[in-house]
Enzyme design. Structure first.
Site, PDB file in Angstrom:
ATOM      1  CD  GLU A   1     -30.876 -64.295  -0.741  1.00 56.93           C
ATOM      2  OE1 GLU A   1     -31.022 -63.194  -0.164  1.00 56.93           O
ATOM      3  OE2 GLU A   1     -31.198 -65.383  -0.246  1.00 56.93           O
TER       4      GLU A   1
ATOM      5  N   GLY B   1     -23.973 -61.715  -2.850  1.00 59.16           N
ATOM      6  CA  GLY B   1     -23.312 -62.689  -3.714  1.00 59.16           C
ATOM      7  C   GLY B   1     -22.055 -63.196  -3.025  1.00 59.16           C
TER       8      GLY B   1
ATOM      9  CB  ILE C   1     -30.137 -69.430 -10.385  1.00 62.23           C
ATOM     10  CG1 ILE C   1     -30.298 -68.619  -9.087  1.00 62.23           C
ATOM     11  CG2 ILE C   1     -30.018 -70.932 -10.110  1.00 62.23           C
ATOM     12  CD1 ILE C   1     -29.056 -68.532  -8.196  1.00 62.23           C
TER      13      ILE C   1
ATOM     14  CD  GLU D   1     -19.447 -73.273  -7.636  1.00 64.39           C
ATOM     15  OE1 GLU D   1     -19.915 -73.670  -6.553  1.00 64.39           O
ATOM     16  OE2 GLU D   1     -19.925 -72.324  -8.282  1.00 64.39           O
TER      17      GLU D   1
ATOM     18  CG  LEU E   1      -1.873 -61.699 -31.763  1.00 62.77           C
ATOM     19  CD1 LEU E   1      -1.273 -63.018 -31.272  1.00 62.77           C
ATOM     20  CD2 LEU E   1      -0.801 -60.855 -32.438  1.00 62.77           C
TER      21      LEU E   1
ATOM     22  N   GLY F   1      -6.834 -58.859 -35.399  1.00 61.88           N
ATOM     23  CA  GLY F   1      -7.219 -57.574 -35.993  1.00 61.88           C
ATOM     24  C   GLY F   1      -8.729 -57.415 -35.996  1.00 61.88           C
ATOM     25  N   GLY F   2      -9.247 -56.757 -37.015  1.00 59.08           N
ATOM     26  CA  GLY F   2     -10.689 -56.496 -37.090  1.00 59.08           C
ATOM     27  C   GLY F   2     -11.528 -57.749 -37.112  1.00 59.08           C
TER      28      GLY F   2
ATOM     29  CB  THR G   1     -15.001 -62.039  -7.291  1.00 46.40           C
ATOM     30  OG1 THR G   1     -14.642 -61.742  -5.928  1.00 46.40           O
ATOM     31  CG2 THR G   1     -16.488 -61.785  -7.497  1.00 46.40           C
TER      32      THR G   1
ATOM     33  CD  GLU H   1     -11.853 -58.677  -7.375  1.00 46.98           C
ATOM     34  OE1 GLU H   1     -12.852 -59.421  -7.504  1.00 46.98           O
ATOM     35  OE2 GLU H   1     -11.269 -58.182  -8.363  1.00 46.98           O
TER      36      GLU H   1
HETATM   37  C1  LIG Z   1     -23.460 -65.918 -15.532  1.00 45.63           C
HETATM   38  C2  LIG Z   1     -23.527 -66.083 -14.042  1.00 45.63           C
HETATM   39  C3  LIG Z   1     -23.879 -67.312 -13.509  1.00 45.63           C
HETATM   40  C4  LIG Z   1     -23.996 -67.463 -12.121  1.00 45.63           C
HETATM   41  N1  LIG Z   1     -24.428 -68.666 -11.611  1.00 45.63           N
HETATM   42  C5  LIG Z   1     -24.727 -68.735 -10.292  1.00 45.63           C
HETATM   43  C6  LIG Z   1     -25.373 -69.898  -9.757  1.00 45.63           C
HETATM   44  O1  LIG Z   1     -25.627 -70.884 -10.452  1.00 45.63           O
HETATM   45  N2  LIG Z   1     -25.712 -69.901  -8.449  1.00 45.63           N
HETATM   46  C7  LIG Z   1     -25.443 -68.849  -7.622  1.00 45.63           C
HETATM   47  O2  LIG Z   1     -25.774 -68.912  -6.453  1.00 45.63           O
HETATM   48  N3  LIG Z   1     -24.829 -67.738  -8.095  1.00 45.63           N
HETATM   49  C8  LIG Z   1     -24.474 -67.658  -9.408  1.00 45.63           C
HETATM   50  N4  LIG Z   1     -23.873 -66.531  -9.909  1.00 45.63           N
HETATM   51  C9  LIG Z   1     -23.586 -65.438  -9.003  1.00 45.63           C
HETATM   52  C10 LIG Z   1     -22.090 -65.236  -8.739  1.00 45.63           C
HETATM   53  O3  LIG Z   1     -21.578 -66.297  -7.963  1.00 45.63           O
HETATM   54  C11 LIG Z   1     -21.924 -63.875  -8.059  1.00 45.63           C
HETATM   55  O4  LIG Z   1     -22.233 -62.899  -9.041  1.00 45.63           O
HETATM   56  C12 LIG Z   1     -20.542 -63.664  -7.520  1.00 45.63           C
HETATM   57  O5  LIG Z   1     -20.297 -64.519  -6.416  1.00 45.63           O
HETATM   58  C13 LIG Z   1     -20.312 -62.203  -7.073  1.00 45.63           C
HETATM   59  O6  LIG Z   1     -21.345 -61.767  -6.239  1.00 45.63           O
HETATM   60  P1  LIG Z   1     -22.096 -60.378  -6.582  1.00 45.63           P
HETATM   61  O7  LIG Z   1     -22.487 -60.413  -7.989  1.00 45.63           O
HETATM   62  O8  LIG Z   1     -23.125 -60.170  -5.558  1.00 45.63           O
HETATM   63  O9  LIG Z   1     -20.965 -59.294  -6.439  1.00 45.63           O
HETATM   64  P2  LIG Z   1     -20.560 -58.532  -5.094  1.00 45.63           P
HETATM   65  O10 LIG Z   1     -20.385 -59.505  -3.997  1.00 45.63           O
HETATM   66  O11 LIG Z   1     -21.486 -57.397  -4.904  1.00 45.63           O
HETATM   67  O12 LIG Z   1     -19.129 -57.968  -5.493  1.00 45.63           O
HETATM   68  C14 LIG Z   1     -18.930 -56.759  -6.235  1.00 45.63           C
HETATM   69  C15 LIG Z   1     -17.440 -56.462  -6.281  1.00 45.63           C
HETATM   70  O13 LIG Z   1     -16.954 -56.299  -4.945  1.00 45.63           O
HETATM   71  C16 LIG Z   1     -15.879 -57.181  -4.717  1.00 45.63           C
HETATM   72  N5  LIG Z   1     -15.893 -57.631  -3.323  1.00 45.63           N
HETATM   73  C17 LIG Z   1     -16.937 -58.135  -2.616  1.00 45.63           C
HETATM   74  N6  LIG Z   1     -16.535 -58.492  -1.393  1.00 45.63           N
HETATM   75  C18 LIG Z   1     -15.212 -58.199  -1.310  1.00 45.63           C
HETATM   76  C19 LIG Z   1     -14.204 -58.347  -0.299  1.00 45.63           C
HETATM   77  N7  LIG Z   1     -14.493 -58.883   0.901  1.00 45.63           N
HETATM   78  N8  LIG Z   1     -12.946 -57.946  -0.574  1.00 45.63           N
HETATM   79  C20 LIG Z   1     -12.630 -57.409  -1.782  1.00 45.63           C
HETATM   80  N9  LIG Z   1     -13.540 -57.257  -2.790  1.00 45.63           N
HETATM   81  C21 LIG Z   1     -14.794 -57.656  -2.549  1.00 45.63           C
HETATM   82  C22 LIG Z   1     -16.110 -58.349  -5.652  1.00 45.63           C
HETATM   83  O14 LIG Z   1     -14.908 -59.065  -5.888  1.00 45.63           O
HETATM   84  C23 LIG Z   1     -16.627 -57.615  -6.886  1.00 45.63           C
HETATM   85  O15 LIG Z   1     -15.560 -57.127  -7.633  1.00 45.63           O
HETATM   86  C24 LIG Z   1     -23.698 -66.377 -11.273  1.00 45.63           C
HETATM   87  C25 LIG Z   1     -23.302 -65.150 -11.826  1.00 45.63           C
HETATM   88  C26 LIG Z   1     -23.227 -64.994 -13.189  1.00 45.63           C
HETATM   89  C27 LIG Z   1     -22.845 -63.655 -13.734  1.00 45.63           C
END
Ligand SMILES: Cc1cc2nc3c(=O)[nH]c(=O)nc-3n(C[C@H](O)[C@H](O)[C@H](O)COP(=O)(O)OP(=O)(O)OC[C@H]3O[C@@H](n4cnc5c(N)ncnc54)[C@H](O)[C@@H]3O)c2cc1C
Length: 381
Positions: free
Chosen positions: A128, A132, A158, A244, A339, A341-342, A367, A369
């Site tokens: 949302e 995330g 999504i 996943e 590797l 280059g441009g 992520t 992290e």
């Molecule tokens: C192209 C794309 C496709 C996607 N497809 C889907 C999908 O099909 N369904 C779905 O539900 N979601 C989907 N997502 C969402 C994706 O799973 C989330 O973007 C991801 O889980 C990160 O959540 P966020 O973007 O809210 O980042 P945040 O949770 O806000 O994180 C921001 C930063 O804080 C860090 N962080 C957060 N919590 C901690 C912690 N406890 N310790 C250390 N660091 C932390 C994170 O690692 C990141 O670097 C998609 C995203 C993209 C970009």
């Protein structure tokens, strides 16, 4: 080292997939990137050649085979063609367990034939705008009213967001109950109050429809709840996330291998200072390092695939595979671009597209992290 993961039947299936991609996908993908979406007909055609739902029982139109090696074959072939718009791996690798393992008999009869045939495209809506990584922070609610749930909320990022017919929406059925208050509801295309927002403009994967979804008093039949009772959603998600993450790791290694092979060829043909650039020690050392790391990654991921098939892949194993291979992928592709280059910065070279497409890999599916958190917590601190 010889790769010994696949059997003859997987090799034959790989030929089918390769032929399908060459015919139905590769000639059109550049146009789909401009369109921002892959046409639904491609899904149906892929369904016709048996590319979806191997684990779907035969009575519902699947192959009835639970073997993730078939999933890996598809992902590897799709990645090697650069067809980053196809949401097939999400459908096959991520969504299949929700529909095959969690659905009851009535739901299976309703959804599985379309799932296997490519007529019903699936998505999972966890993220949302405000949550995330922190899944328990979601705000979308589902309030039981008789034999329906009334769903309100918003999802973002999504995958298959525009094309999807069945969306597994992560909702709060009991906002006071923490992890035990989350439930998975299947929201279907056409339900009143369910609308799609923007097909989001991304830095890469331009043919993939990654979208916002809105739920405004959507009346979802209670018969669309996944699992025997509400409140199980968080645990259902946790159970499926290792698969996943392995799926993403499979793609990461395949992408790194593909770009590395192409770069080695490029370095044989490009000349500078009267020699081909592969004759410079730096080039050979960079390629040697990358080749070593990719091969090591390949063997770990293959072992994870075997473990998944045996029902033994742990959340920690999958987290290791996910973070390490995706970080490796971005490093390999970045070094390979250097590797070139441009020319590496020019979209006519596949390495450029691979570079922008790869960046998201360390983010979605959890992520880097968060993966390290999962691994770190296993030490019992
Ligand atoms: C192209 C794309 C496709 C996607 N497809 C889907 C999908 O099909 N369904 C779905 O539900 N979601 C989907 N997502 C969402 C994706 O799973 C989330 O973007 C991801 O889980 C990160 O959540 P966020 O973007 O809210 O980042 P945040 O949770 O806000 O994180 C921001 C930063 O804080 C860090 N962080 C957060 N919590 C901690 C912690 N406890 N310790 C250390 N660091 C932390 C994170 O690692 C990141 O670097 C998609 C995203 C993209 C970009």
């Amino acid at each position: 080292m010889q790769r010994d993961l696949f059997e003859e039947e997987h090799r034959l299936f790989r030929e089918t997939v390769r032929e399908f991609l060459a015919r139905e996908v590769t000639p059109h993908h550049a146009q789909w990137e401009k369109d921002g979406i892959v046409p639904r007909e491609v899904w149906k055609k892929a369904g016709e050649v048996g590319m979806f739902g191997f684990g779907v029982p035969e009575e519902f139109g699947g192959a009835g085979i639970t073997d993730f090696r078939y999933n890996a074959v598809i992902s590897e072939e799709v990645i090697s063609t650069g067809a980053s718009g196809l949401g097939f791996s999400l459908h096959n690798d991520v969504m299949a367990p929700y529909f095959v393992d969690l659905a009851n008999d009535e739901q299976k009869a309703r959804w599985l034939p379309g799932f296997a045939g490519g007529e019903l495209i699936t998505a999972v809506a966890m993220s949302e705008p405000g949550a995330g990584s922190d899944l328990q922070g979601i705000r979308t609610t589902a309030v039981r009213e008789g034999d329906h749930y009334v769903v309100n909320g918003q999802k973002t990022f999504i995958t298959n967001g525009i094309n999807s017919d069945l969306v597994v929406a992560v909702t709060k059925t009991d906002p006071e109950a923490g992890a035990r208050g989350i439930s998975l509801l299947v929201v279907e295309r056409g339900m009143e109050g369910f609308t799609r927002g923007r097909n989001l403009e991304k830095i890469g994967m331009h043919a993939q429809d990654t979208a916002e979804l809105f739920f405004d008093n959507v009346r979802v039949p209670a018969a669309n709840l996944l699992g025997p009772q509400e409140g199980q959603g968080f645990f259902q998600l946790m159970a499926n996330l290792p698969q996943e993450r392995l799926s993403i790791a499979v793609m990461a290694v395949a992408a790194a291998e593909t770009v590395l092979r192409a770069t080695i060829e490029y370095c044989k043909s490009r000349t500078a200072f009267g020699r081909n650039i592969g004759s410079f020690q730096n080039t050979r050392f960079v390629l040697a390092e990358l080749d070593t790391e990719v091969e090591i990654a390949r063997h770990y991921v293959d072992k994870c695939i075997r473990a998944l098939n045996a029902g033994e892949l742990t959340a920690v194993d999958a987290a290791k595979a996910k973070w390490w291979t995706t970080e490796l992928q971005t490093k390999v592709i970045d070094r390979c671009l250097q590797l070139h280059g441009g020319y590496g910065y020019m979209m006519e070279y596949p390495v450029a597209k691979a570079w922008i497409d790869s960046r998201v890999q360390t983010i979605y599916g959890g992520t880097t992290e968060i993966m390290k958190e999962i691994i770190g917590r296993s030490f019992g601190f």
